[in-house]
Design a protein around this motif. Structure first.
Motif, PDB file in Angstrom:
ATOM      1  N   ARG A  97       8.590   0.759   0.986  1.00 15.01           N
ATOM      2  CA  ARG A  97       7.329   0.564   0.277  1.00 15.01           C
ATOM      3  C   ARG A  97       7.453  -0.569  -0.749  1.00 15.01           C
ATOM      4  O   ARG A  97       6.533  -1.380  -0.909  1.00 15.01           O
ATOM      5  CB  ARG A  97       6.913   1.867  -0.413  1.00 15.01           C
ATOM      6  CG  ARG A  97       5.523   1.782  -1.045  1.00 15.01           C
ATOM      7  CD  ARG A  97       5.005   3.154  -1.475  1.00 15.01           C
ATOM      8  NE  ARG A  97       5.904   3.797  -2.429  1.00 15.01           N
ATOM      9  CZ  ARG A  97       6.616   4.891  -2.163  1.00 15.01           C
ATOM     10  NH1 ARG A  97       6.534   5.465  -0.968  1.00 15.01           N
ATOM     11  NH2 ARG A  97       7.399   5.415  -3.079  1.00 15.01           N
ATOM     12  N   ARG A  98       8.581  -0.623  -1.448  1.00 15.84           N
ATOM     13  CA  ARG A  98       8.778  -1.717  -2.433  1.00 15.84           C
ATOM     14  C   ARG A  98       8.822  -3.071  -1.738  1.00 15.84           C
ATOM     15  O   ARG A  98       8.287  -4.066  -2.256  1.00 15.84           O
ATOM     16  CB  ARG A  98      10.065  -1.478  -3.231  1.00 15.84           C
ATOM     17  CG  ARG A  98       9.954  -0.382  -4.277  1.00 15.84           C
ATOM     18  CD  ARG A  98      11.137  -0.419  -5.226  1.00 15.84           C
ATOM     19  NE  ARG A  98      12.409  -0.166  -4.544  1.00 15.84           N
ATOM     20  CZ  ARG A  98      12.954   1.034  -4.387  1.00 15.84           C
ATOM     21  NH1 ARG A  98      12.308   2.111  -4.827  1.00 15.84           N
ATOM     22  NH2 ARG A  98      14.114   1.177  -3.775  1.00 15.84           N
TER      23      ARG A  98
ATOM     24  N   ALA B  69       7.291  -3.839   1.038  1.00 16.62           N
ATOM     25  CA  ALA B  69       5.901  -4.153   1.416  1.00 16.62           C
ATOM     26  C   ALA B  69       5.136  -4.709   0.223  1.00 16.62           C
ATOM     27  O   ALA B  69       4.369  -5.678   0.350  1.00 16.62           O
ATOM     28  CB  ALA B  69       5.225  -2.898   1.964  1.00 16.62           C
ATOM     29  N   GLN B  70       5.331  -4.102  -0.926  1.00 17.30           N
ATOM     30  CA  GLN B  70       4.659  -4.579  -2.136  1.00 17.30           C
ATOM     31  C   GLN B  70       5.135  -5.982  -2.507  1.00 17.30           C
ATOM     32  O   GLN B  70       4.335  -6.834  -2.917  1.00 17.30           O
ATOM     33  CB  GLN B  70       4.921  -3.606  -3.285  1.00 17.30           C
ATOM     34  CG  GLN B  70       4.239  -2.253  -3.097  1.00 17.30           C
ATOM     35  CD  GLN B  70       4.715  -1.207  -4.080  1.00 17.30           C
ATOM     36  OE1 GLN B  70       5.801  -1.316  -4.645  1.00 17.30           O
ATOM     37  NE2 GLN B  70       3.911  -0.173  -4.297  1.00 17.30           N
TER      38      GLN B  70
ATOM     39  N   ALA C 240       3.679  -9.014  -0.731  1.00 20.06           N
ATOM     40  CA  ALA C 240       2.324  -9.419  -1.107  1.00 20.06           C
ATOM     41  C   ALA C 240       2.314 -10.794  -1.752  1.00 20.06           C
ATOM     42  O   ALA C 240       1.322 -11.546  -1.624  1.00 20.06           O
ATOM     43  CB  ALA C 240       1.727  -8.384  -2.068  1.00 20.06           C
TER      44      ALA C 240
ATOM     45  N   SER D 228       2.536   6.474   3.346  1.00 17.84           N
ATOM     46  CA  SER D 228       2.553   5.668   2.123  1.00 17.84           C
ATOM     47  C   SER D 228       2.923   4.218   2.413  1.00 17.84           C
ATOM     48  O   SER D 228       2.384   3.284   1.794  1.00 17.84           O
ATOM     49  CB  SER D 228       3.528   6.266   1.105  1.00 17.84           C
ATOM     50  OG  SER D 228       4.862   6.219   1.585  1.00 17.84           O
ATOM     51  N   ILE D 229       3.839   4.012   3.371  1.00 19.29           N
ATOM     52  CA  ILE D 229       4.221   2.645   3.728  1.00 19.29           C
ATOM     53  C   ILE D 229       3.071   1.957   4.464  1.00 19.29           C
ATOM     54  O   ILE D 229       2.723   0.803   4.170  1.00 19.29           O
ATOM     55  CB  ILE D 229       5.487   2.658   4.615  1.00 19.29           C
ATOM     56  CG1 ILE D 229       6.673   3.226   3.829  1.00 19.29           C
ATOM     57  CG2 ILE D 229       5.805   1.253   5.111  1.00 19.29           C
ATOM     58  CD1 ILE D 229       7.917   3.424   4.674  1.00 19.29           C
TER      59      ILE D 229
ATOM     60  N   LEU E   1      -0.144   2.614   4.354  1.00 16.63           N
ATOM     61  CA  LEU E   1      -1.266   2.341   3.453  1.00 16.63           C
ATOM     62  C   LEU E   1      -0.986   1.150   2.552  1.00 16.63           C
ATOM     63  O   LEU E   1      -1.854   0.308   2.310  1.00 16.63           O
ATOM     64  CB  LEU E   1      -1.557   3.585   2.610  1.00 16.63           C
ATOM     65  CG  LEU E   1      -2.228   4.748   3.351  1.00 16.63           C
ATOM     66  CD1 LEU E   1      -2.287   5.984   2.463  1.00 16.63           C
ATOM     67  CD2 LEU E   1      -3.637   4.336   3.795  1.00 16.63           C
ATOM     68  N   THR E   2       0.258   1.072   2.041  1.00  7.53           N
ATOM     69  CA  THR E   2       0.624  -0.046   1.165  1.00  7.53           C
ATOM     70  C   THR E   2       0.531  -1.367   1.915  1.00  7.53           C
ATOM     71  O   THR E   2      -0.058  -2.342   1.423  1.00  7.53           O
ATOM     72  CB  THR E   2       2.053   0.141   0.619  1.00  7.53           C
ATOM     73  OG1 THR E   2       2.118   1.338  -0.146  1.00  7.53           O
ATOM     74  CG2 THR E   2       2.459  -1.041  -0.250  1.00  7.53           C
ATOM     75  N   ALA E   3       1.105  -1.407   3.126  1.00  9.46           N
ATOM     76  CA  ALA E   3       1.087  -2.642   3.909  1.00  9.46           C
ATOM     77  C   ALA E   3      -0.341  -3.017   4.312  1.00  9.46           C
ATOM     78  O   ALA E   3      -0.720  -4.202   4.268  1.00  9.46           O
ATOM     79  CB  ALA E   3       1.961  -2.472   5.159  1.00  9.46           C
TER      80      ALA E   3
ATOM     81  N   TYR F  40      -3.080  -2.327   2.692  1.00 11.07           N
ATOM     82  CA  TYR F  40      -3.773  -2.825   1.503  1.00 11.07           C
ATOM     83  C   TYR F  40      -3.379  -4.279   1.225  1.00 11.07           C
ATOM     84  O   TYR F  40      -4.237  -5.122   0.906  1.00 11.07           O
ATOM     85  CB  TYR F  40      -3.438  -1.946   0.305  1.00 11.07           C
ATOM     86  CG  TYR F  40      -4.014  -2.464  -0.997  1.00 11.07           C
ATOM     87  CD1 TYR F  40      -5.357  -2.291  -1.293  1.00 11.07           C
ATOM     88  CD2 TYR F  40      -3.204  -3.146  -1.909  1.00 11.07           C
ATOM     89  CE1 TYR F  40      -5.893  -2.787  -2.469  1.00 11.07           C
ATOM     90  CE2 TYR F  40      -3.729  -3.643  -3.087  1.00 11.07           C
ATOM     91  CZ  TYR F  40      -5.069  -3.470  -3.374  1.00 11.07           C
ATOM     92  OH  TYR F  40      -5.604  -3.966  -4.534  1.00 11.07           O
ATOM     93  N   VAL F  41      -2.079  -4.569   1.333  1.00 12.63           N
ATOM     94  CA  VAL F  41      -1.612  -5.940   1.095  1.00 12.63           C
ATOM     95  C   VAL F  41      -2.232  -6.894   2.099  1.00 12.63           C
ATOM     96  O   VAL F  41      -2.673  -7.991   1.749  1.00 12.63           O
ATOM     97  CB  VAL F  41      -0.071  -5.998   1.148  1.00 12.63           C
ATOM     98  CG1 VAL F  41       0.415  -7.450   1.095  1.00 12.63           C
ATOM     99  CG2 VAL F  41       0.548  -5.205   0.012  1.00 12.63           C
TER     100      VAL F  41
END
Length: 333
Positions: free
Chosen positions: A291-292, A294-295, A298, A319-320, A322-324, A326-327
């Protein structure tokens, strides 16, 4: 051998030999016909033993114990002498440093000299409040020597006092870079880390070059502290440490921002993505790490970063994904 001849050959004055006699430390074996002290070869040997022990710092009483007590154990006494010597050397070093600080200030008179002494005492106080006031008061008509402020800043562990000292250094009009660089050679990792923080506030190419040396520091905290400002300054060598920070979750948001600055160069953007992909492929790359990453992607431009994010958006871990996703949406994909 009479006392005058013993004194000449041994280098111990006749007065001191009489003192040894009075203490019972070295008593001559006999007397001449005229009543003069007469020393045997064994007496002279004892004199040399006495002088040897005195050269180690033993008092005359301790010398007597060492020579006359059959059960005397020298190890304890030697340990105590070593401790006393170390303390004395430390006091002498502190005095020498204090004198050098006063000399560096080039006081015009004793009033100015005493002012520097007072500042030294305040900066060495056990009270953080006193040290902070001293730091703030060090800037003025009679400014403190930069080397004094640097030394205090490198030793300071209280954040408020450290901030005051950093402000005082900026106001002093000199960055003291050479003295700060010396802090990077300290055996104390805490001192080296504080040196990095102080050097990072000097906006010059020379400071950047000095700061880059900290990327090879044996302490990971020192390396990471140096990598953030170096990344912001576009230093490529900071990339591996910054990526490590994102993966480890150590100040990862700031590390990602610094990587984003570096990634404005196309060749670096692809390199950063490649290194992140290698970490994603590792068996130990759990959900928080992925997840970090992926963030962090960005802030990395380019098609390669978009491709990796698209793969992460299809992850089975919500969670991964959704994060990716969103980015990607923020990137207009």
């Amino acid at each position: 051998m009479l006392i005058g001849e013993v004194a000449r050959r041994s280098g111990v004055s006749a007065r001191m030999l009489r003192h040894y006699d009075a203490l019972g430390l070295v008593r001559p074996t006999g007397r001449s016909v005229g009543g003069y002290r007469e020393y045997s070869s064994e007496d002279i040997r004892r004199i040399f033993h006495v002088e040897s022990l005195r050269s180690l710092g033993l008092s005359l009483r301790e010398v007597g114990r060492a020579l006359d007590d059959p059960g005397f154990d020298p190890s304890g006494l030697i340990d105590e002498l070593m401790r006393q010597t170390q303390e004395r050397i430390m006091r002498e070093k502190e005095l020498l440093a204090r004198l050098r600080h006063i000399d560096a200030a080039e006081p015009a008179d004793w009033e100015e000299a005493l002012g520097i002494v007072a500042l030294l005492q305040a900066l060495g106080s056990e009270s953080a409040r006193v040290r902070q006031r001293a730091a703030l008061a060090s800037v003025g008509e009679a400014s403190a020597p930069v080397e004094l402020l640097v030394e205090a800043a490198l030793a300071e562990t209280d954040l408020n006092v450290a901030g005051a000292l950093q402000w005082a250094l900026r106001q002093a009009g000199s960055d003291g870079l050479a003295r700060l660089a010396a802090g990077l050679r300290s055996t104390d990792a805490g001192v080296r880390k504080r040196a990095v923080v102080l050097i990072a506030q000097v906006p010059t190419d020379d400071a950047t070059a000095v700061l880059a040396d900290a990327l090879t520091d044996p302490d990971v905290a020192v390396r990471r502290t140096a990598a953030l400002p170096l990344g912001a300054r576009g230093v490529v060598d900071a990339v591996p440490t910054l990526i490590d920070m994102v993966v480890a979750g150590a100040n990862d948001v700031d590390a990602a921002e610094a990587l984003g600055t570096l990634a404005r160069r196309r060749e670096l953007a692809d390199r950063i993505v490649t290194e992140f992909v290698a970490h994603l492929a590792e068996d130990g790359a759990g959900t928080p790490t992925r997840r970090r990453i992926a963030q962090a992607l960005a802030d990395i431009p380019g098609a390669e970063a978009t491709r990796v994010l698209s793969d992460l958006a299809r992850s089975d871990e919500p969670s991964i994904a959704l994060t990716a996703a969103y980015v990607l949406q923020q990137r207009g994909v």
